[in-house]
Write a protein that holds these residues in place. Sequence first.
Motif, PDB file in Angstrom:
ATOM      1  N   ARG A 234       0.827  -1.209   0.000  1.00  0.00           N
ATOM      2  CA  ARG A 234       0.000   0.000   0.000  1.00  0.00           C
ATOM      3  C   ARG A 234       0.862   1.260   0.000  1.00  0.00           C
ATOM      4  NH1 ARG A 234      -5.430  -0.657   1.445  1.00  0.00           N
ATOM      5  NH2 ARG A 234      -6.012  -2.848   1.650  1.00  0.00           N
ATOM      6  N   LEU A 235       1.944   1.229   0.743  1.00  0.00           N
ATOM      7  CA  LEU A 235       2.839   2.388   0.770  1.00  0.00           C
ATOM      8  C   LEU A 235       3.567   2.559  -0.561  1.00  0.00           C
ATOM      9  CD1 LEU A 235       4.392   2.128   4.359  1.00  0.00           C
ATOM     10  CD2 LEU A 235       2.628   3.719   3.558  1.00  0.00           C
ATOM     11  N   TRP A 236       4.048   1.433  -1.122  1.00  0.00           N
ATOM     12  CA  TRP A 236       4.743   1.525  -2.403  1.00  0.00           C
ATOM     13  C   TRP A 236       3.811   2.012  -3.512  1.00  0.00           C
ATOM     14  CZ3 TRP A 236       9.492   2.292  -2.692  1.00  0.00           C
ATOM     15  CH2 TRP A 236      10.433   1.609  -1.918  1.00  0.00           C
ATOM     16  N   VAL A 237       2.581   1.532  -3.510  1.00  0.00           N
ATOM     17  CA  VAL A 237       1.611   1.956  -4.528  1.00  0.00           C
ATOM     18  C   VAL A 237       1.377   3.464  -4.454  1.00  0.00           C
ATOM     19  CG1 VAL A 237      -0.853   1.877  -5.066  1.00  0.00           C
ATOM     20  CG2 VAL A 237       0.437  -0.251  -4.859  1.00  0.00           C
ATOM     21  N   ARG A 238       1.182   3.968  -3.249  1.00  0.00           N
ATOM     22  CA  ARG A 238       0.989   5.415  -3.088  1.00  0.00           C
ATOM     23  C   ARG A 238       2.207   6.187  -3.571  1.00  0.00           C
ATOM     24  NH1 ARG A 238      -0.639   5.840   3.080  1.00  0.00           N
ATOM     25  NH2 ARG A 238      -0.373   8.081   2.705  1.00  0.00           N
ATOM     26  N   SER A 281      -6.325   2.762 -12.060  1.00  0.00           N
ATOM     27  CA  SER A 281      -5.423   2.056 -11.143  1.00  0.00           C
ATOM     28  C   SER A 281      -6.164   1.358 -10.016  1.00  0.00           C
ATOM     29  CB  SER A 281      -4.397   3.030 -10.561  1.00  0.00           C
ATOM     30  OG  SER A 281      -3.595   3.587 -11.585  1.00  0.00           O
ATOM     31  N   ALA A 282      -7.384   1.797  -9.738  1.00  0.00           N
ATOM     32  CA  ALA A 282      -8.186   1.164  -8.683  1.00  0.00           C
ATOM     33  C   ALA A 282      -8.483  -0.295  -9.009  1.00  0.00           C
ATOM     34  CB  ALA A 282      -9.490   1.930  -8.476  1.00  0.00           C
ATOM     35  N   ARG A 283      -8.395  -0.675 -10.286  1.00  0.00           N
ATOM     36  CA  ARG A 283      -8.654  -2.068 -10.676  1.00  0.00           C
ATOM     37  C   ARG A 283      -7.463  -2.972 -10.365  1.00  0.00           C
ATOM     38  NH1 ARG A 283     -10.462  -0.229 -16.732  1.00  0.00           N
ATOM     39  NH2 ARG A 283     -12.098   1.239 -16.109  1.00  0.00           N
ATOM     40  N   ALA A 284      -6.288  -2.362 -10.168  1.00  0.00           N
ATOM     41  CA  ALA A 284      -5.078  -3.151  -9.930  1.00  0.00           C
ATOM     42  C   ALA A 284      -4.517  -2.977  -8.528  1.00  0.00           C
ATOM     43  CB  ALA A 284      -4.001  -2.766 -10.952  1.00  0.00           C
ATOM     44  N   PHE A 342       1.762  12.858  -0.204  1.00  0.00           N
ATOM     45  CA  PHE A 342       1.854  11.449   0.190  1.00  0.00           C
ATOM     46  C   PHE A 342       1.057  11.180   1.467  1.00  0.00           C
ATOM     47  CE2 PHE A 342       3.871   7.840   2.326  1.00  0.00           C
ATOM     48  CZ  PHE A 342       3.873   6.896   1.304  1.00  0.00           C
ATOM     49  N   MET A 343       1.015  12.167   2.354  1.00  0.00           N
ATOM     50  CA  MET A 343       0.342  11.977   3.640  1.00  0.00           C
ATOM     51  C   MET A 343      -1.174  12.135   3.565  1.00  0.00           C
ATOM     52  SD  MET A 343       2.749  11.066   5.559  1.00  0.00           S
ATOM     53  CE  MET A 343       1.880  11.069   7.140  1.00  0.00           C
ATOM     54  N   MET A 344      -1.698  12.640   2.432  1.00  0.00           N
ATOM     55  CA  MET A 344      -3.146  12.742   2.286  1.00  0.00           C
ATOM     56  C   MET A 344      -3.779  11.351   2.391  1.00  0.00           C
ATOM     57  SD  MET A 344      -3.658  15.456  -0.840  1.00  0.00           S
ATOM     58  CE  MET A 344      -3.125  17.162  -0.688  1.00  0.00           C
ATOM     59  N   LYS A 345      -4.898  11.262   3.065  1.00  0.00           N
ATOM     60  CA  LYS A 345      -5.553   9.965   3.238  1.00  0.00           C
ATOM     61  C   LYS A 345      -5.934   9.381   1.882  1.00  0.00           C
ATOM     62  CE  LYS A 345      -9.362   7.640   5.614  1.00  0.00           C
ATOM     63  NZ  LYS A 345     -10.553   7.793   6.472  1.00  0.00           N
ATOM     64  N   PRO A 346      -5.458   8.167   1.578  1.00  0.00           N
ATOM     65  CA  PRO A 346      -5.764   7.558   0.279  1.00  0.00           C
ATOM     66  C   PRO A 346      -7.151   6.919   0.260  1.00  0.00           C
ATOM     67  CG  PRO A 346      -4.409   6.075   1.557  1.00  0.00           C
ATOM     68  CD  PRO A 346      -4.585   7.317   2.402  1.00  0.00           C
ATOM     69  N   ILE A 347      -7.505   6.383  -0.903  1.00  0.00           N
ATOM     70  CA  ILE A 347      -8.784   5.672  -1.057  1.00  0.00           C
ATOM     71  C   ILE A 347      -8.499   4.175  -1.061  1.00  0.00           C
ATOM     72  CG2 ILE A 347     -10.722   5.255  -2.625  1.00  0.00           C
ATOM     73  CD1 ILE A 347     -10.287   8.154  -3.633  1.00  0.00           C
ATOM     74  N   ASP A 348      -9.170   3.436  -0.187  1.00  0.00           N
ATOM     75  CA  ASP A 348      -8.964   1.995  -0.039  1.00  0.00           C
ATOM     76  C   ASP A 348      -9.800   1.250  -1.084  1.00  0.00           C
ATOM     77  OD1 ASP A 348      -8.841  -0.672   0.710  1.00  0.00           O
ATOM     78  OD2 ASP A 348      -8.836  -0.238   2.850  1.00  0.00           O
ATOM     79  N   THR A 349      -9.176   0.809  -2.141  1.00  0.00           N
ATOM     80  CA  THR A 349      -9.904   0.125  -3.231  1.00  0.00           C
ATOM     81  C   THR A 349     -10.264  -1.309  -2.863  1.00  0.00           C
ATOM     82  OG1 THR A 349      -7.843  -0.499  -4.311  1.00  0.00           O
ATOM     83  CG2 THR A 349      -8.839   1.570  -4.987  1.00  0.00           C
ATOM     84  N   ARG A 353     -13.898  -3.058  -3.184  1.00  0.00           N
ATOM     85  CA  ARG A 353     -14.125  -4.326  -3.894  1.00  0.00           C
ATOM     86  C   ARG A 353     -14.853  -5.323  -2.998  1.00  0.00           C
ATOM     87  NH1 ARG A 353      -9.663  -3.447  -7.372  1.00  0.00           N
ATOM     88  NH2 ARG A 353      -8.187  -3.564  -5.647  1.00  0.00           N
ATOM     89  N   ALA A 354     -14.439  -5.382  -1.731  1.00  0.00           N
ATOM     90  CA  ALA A 354     -15.061  -6.317  -0.800  1.00  0.00           C
ATOM     91  C   ALA A 354     -16.532  -5.963  -0.575  1.00  0.00           C
ATOM     92  CB  ALA A 354     -14.310  -6.285   0.536  1.00  0.00           C
ATOM     93  N   ALA A 355     -16.851  -4.675  -0.510  1.00  0.00           N
ATOM     94  CA  ALA A 355     -18.231  -4.243  -0.301  1.00  0.00           C
ATOM     95  C   ALA A 355     -19.107  -4.606  -1.492  1.00  0.00           C
ATOM     96  CB  ALA A 355     -18.261  -2.738  -0.058  1.00  0.00           C
ATOM     97  N   VAL A 356     -18.540  -4.501  -2.702  1.00  0.00           N
ATOM     98  CA  VAL A 356     -19.297  -4.822  -3.915  1.00  0.00           C
ATOM     99  C   VAL A 356     -19.620  -6.305  -3.981  1.00  0.00           C
ATOM    100  CG1 VAL A 356     -19.169  -4.925  -6.437  1.00  0.00           C
ATOM    101  CG2 VAL A 356     -18.412  -2.871  -5.234  1.00  0.00           C
ATOM    102  N   HIS A 357     -18.622  -7.127  -3.550  1.00  0.00           N
ATOM    103  CA  HIS A 357     -18.816  -8.572  -3.629  1.00  0.00           C
ATOM    104  C   HIS A 357     -19.459  -9.142  -2.371  1.00  0.00           C
ATOM    105  CE1 HIS A 357     -16.737  -8.880  -7.428  1.00  0.00           C
ATOM    106  NE2 HIS A 357     -15.749  -8.159  -6.957  1.00  0.00           N
TER     107      HIS A 357
END
Length: 357
Positions: A234-238, A281-284, A342-349, A353-357
């Motif tokens: 998660r940190l590397w992705v951000r 990028s939210a798909r990956a 970088f410190m801005m709160k990110p979006i948890d994809t 995904r878990a909520a959709v499924h």
Amino acid sequence: MAKSLPTPQPSLKEGVKAPVQETLLTPRFYTTDFDAVALMDISAHEKELGAIVDELKADYNRHHFVRDEEFKQVWDSIEGEKREAFIDFLERSCTSEFSGFLLFKELSRKLKNRNPMLADAFNCMARDEARHAGFLNKAMADFNLSLDLGYLTKSRTYTFFPPEWIIYTVYLSEKIGYWRYIIMFRHLELYPENQFYPLFRYFESWCQDENRHGDFFKALLRSQPSLFNNWKARLWVRFFLLMVFVTHTLTVFERVNFYQSLGIDAREYNKRVIEETNKTSARAFPTILNTQHPEFFQRMEECSDSNLRLAEIDKSDRPKVVKLLQKVPCFLSIAGHMVRLFMMKPIDTEATRAAVH
């Protein structure tokens, strides 16, 4: 970690453009740990990867990159800053595509007898990148210039990235490349009077190559739980999202003249490309950046302002020591804004995904 290959210093032939000086913003050449890539367990997504490889092998664009009659004219009408900005665009795009070709070709060669599916995929992608680079180099020849790609191969610095970094960065470069090309293509469809050179007509099919490459790297990424299923990932992705978006912002605002020549507002173009790439990028990725934060693009553009001031300092005739002292506040400003971004709160994809499924 970077290693420099032996650098021959032949005199460049007439009409061969001297490569731009390497900076943090110029396209880079990469190498990686080929053994680690060969040992990747891709069984979790083997079916999806196989389908993408079959699509790559189909080579839908094999007849697309053929120069038609419209190219056969003198292009002296493109002159001044417009000509200079367009040649800069061609050179950097050609160098970027050629960089991808070199990396993919070496991956294909090293994996041929160890992981045939991945080797086939990288071979197909190398084919696409070589085709793009060659087409761009022929476009430069219309302006009595070209790049000596063999010289670039031997003279550029090669940066070592571990496989996981390669997967993150190549995925992002392919997807942001897709959005850069398709947004430009759609704009010129609406305003054909701004299409001053026939290359732009090829961007729709061109960006589909970028999209397929990105889809392959997405499937490869999702086949490796360590690349998305832990806090380090998660940190590397951000980090990589931020680096790609800041780099894109700096390069767009450095080339405002080029976008103006196409009737494109550089600020809106930059925002649109970044927002669409972030959504894709939210798909990956397990997390993406919050581009809707009210300070997000403000801070991006503050980085660009500091970068443009650095360029002005470089152009001055002041002593090197004075230039360095003048640059320090700019570097600190860019670093400060990047830390805040970088410190801005990110979006948890993953949660979405878990909520959709």
